[in-house]
Write a protein that holds these residues in place. Sequence first.
Motif, PDB file in Angstrom:
ATOM      1  N   CYS A  63       0.832  -1.214   0.000  1.00  0.00           N
ATOM      2  CA  CYS A  63       0.000   0.000   0.000  1.00  0.00           C
ATOM      3  C   CYS A  63       0.859   1.253   0.000  1.00  0.00           C
ATOM      4  O   CYS A  63       0.560   2.220  -0.715  1.00  0.00           O
ATOM      5  CB  CYS A  63      -0.917   0.005   1.213  1.00  0.00           C
ATOM      6  N   CYS A  64       1.918   1.242   0.803  1.00  0.00           N
ATOM      7  CA  CYS A  64       2.813   2.410   0.857  1.00  0.00           C
ATOM      8  C   CYS A  64       3.447   2.679  -0.505  1.00  0.00           C
ATOM      9  O   CYS A  64       3.541   3.834  -0.938  1.00  0.00           O
ATOM     10  CB  CYS A  64       3.902   2.189   1.907  1.00  0.00           C
ATOM     11  N   LEU A 118      -5.838   5.966  -4.780  1.00  0.00           N
ATOM     12  CA  LEU A 118      -7.192   5.424  -4.859  1.00  0.00           C
ATOM     13  C   LEU A 118      -7.186   3.899  -4.756  1.00  0.00           C
ATOM     14  O   LEU A 118      -8.049   3.310  -4.108  1.00  0.00           O
ATOM     15  CB  LEU A 118      -7.877   5.879  -6.146  1.00  0.00           C
ATOM     16  N   CYS A 119      -6.205   3.287  -5.400  1.00  0.00           N
ATOM     17  CA  CYS A 119      -6.080   1.829  -5.314  1.00  0.00           C
ATOM     18  C   CYS A 119      -5.493   1.407  -3.969  1.00  0.00           C
ATOM     19  O   CYS A 119      -5.890   0.391  -3.398  1.00  0.00           O
ATOM     20  CB  CYS A 119      -5.186   1.302  -6.434  1.00  0.00           C
ATOM     21  N   ALA A 120      -4.548   2.176  -3.492  1.00  0.00           N
ATOM     22  CA  ALA A 120      -3.855   1.827  -2.246  1.00  0.00           C
ATOM     23  C   ALA A 120      -4.792   1.840  -1.052  1.00  0.00           C
ATOM     24  O   ALA A 120      -4.565   1.127  -0.077  1.00  0.00           O
ATOM     25  CB  ALA A 120      -2.695   2.794  -2.006  1.00  0.00           C
ATOM     26  N   ALA A 121      -5.847   2.615  -1.103  1.00  0.00           N
ATOM     27  CA  ALA A 121      -6.755   2.741   0.031  1.00  0.00           C
ATOM     28  C   ALA A 121      -7.667   1.535   0.204  1.00  0.00           C
ATOM     29  O   ALA A 121      -8.308   1.403   1.246  1.00  0.00           O
ATOM     30  CB  ALA A 121      -7.590   3.998  -0.107  1.00  0.00           C
ATOM     31  N   THR A 122      -7.719   0.636  -0.763  1.00  0.00           N
ATOM     32  CA  THR A 122      -8.651  -0.488  -0.665  1.00  0.00           C
ATOM     33  C   THR A 122      -8.232  -1.497   0.406  1.00  0.00           C
ATOM     34  O   THR A 122      -9.078  -1.947   1.171  1.00  0.00           O
ATOM     35  CB  THR A 122      -8.819  -1.209  -2.009  1.00  0.00           C
ATOM     36  N   TYR A 131      -9.177   6.604   4.193  1.00  0.00           N
ATOM     37  CA  TYR A 131      -7.810   6.258   3.794  1.00  0.00           C
ATOM     38  C   TYR A 131      -7.356   7.021   2.565  1.00  0.00           C
ATOM     39  O   TYR A 131      -6.165   7.237   2.380  1.00  0.00           O
ATOM     40  CB  TYR A 131      -7.660   4.748   3.586  1.00  0.00           C
ATOM     41  N   VAL A 132      -8.264   7.442   1.719  1.00  0.00           N
ATOM     42  CA  VAL A 132      -7.878   8.269   0.568  1.00  0.00           C
ATOM     43  C   VAL A 132      -7.493   9.665   1.039  1.00  0.00           C
ATOM     44  O   VAL A 132      -6.500  10.233   0.595  1.00  0.00           O
ATOM     45  CB  VAL A 132      -9.023   8.329  -0.476  1.00  0.00           C
TER      46      VAL A 132
END
Length: 150
Positions: A47-48, A57-61, A92-93
């Motif tokens: 995620c980082c 946007l993808c990392a927040a999932t 998270y976004v």
Amino acid sequence: AFNICACMQDCFKLSSLICCLPSRMADTWDAVGLMPYFVGVRKSFCCCLMYLGGCGLCAATIPGQQRSELRDFFGFGDKVKGNLELSDWCCYVCCPLCCIIQEARHVDGALAVLPPPPRHWEARSMARMEAGEDRIAPPGQNAMIEDGRH
């Protein structure tokens, strides 16, 4: 519950995030039994990298889903296992550091007064070991074990 905007009140957790963000996220997830620690480190590190690469946007999932699981665990969520609530994803976004600190404060505070919860992944691996599924057979004996011959 802690306010998400109160992340600046806990300077120690905030400063520890600068050096070890994946470790802190994984520790929070592991403390309530959502996933093993090193799986959490791997997922949060991924995620980082996505956040740094511009794909927030993808990392927040992934952390958003874990946040939903935490909320369900503490009775704040919708009680649906494995889903991603829109509000958790949006948090998270917008401010992932505030989310991480809020989750860490809440879990650490709860574990300070309550016994640690059972970790479902540990119970499954112990059951597999007791059933002999994790047994390593010598070369050539896998077919005999699968056929039921010993």
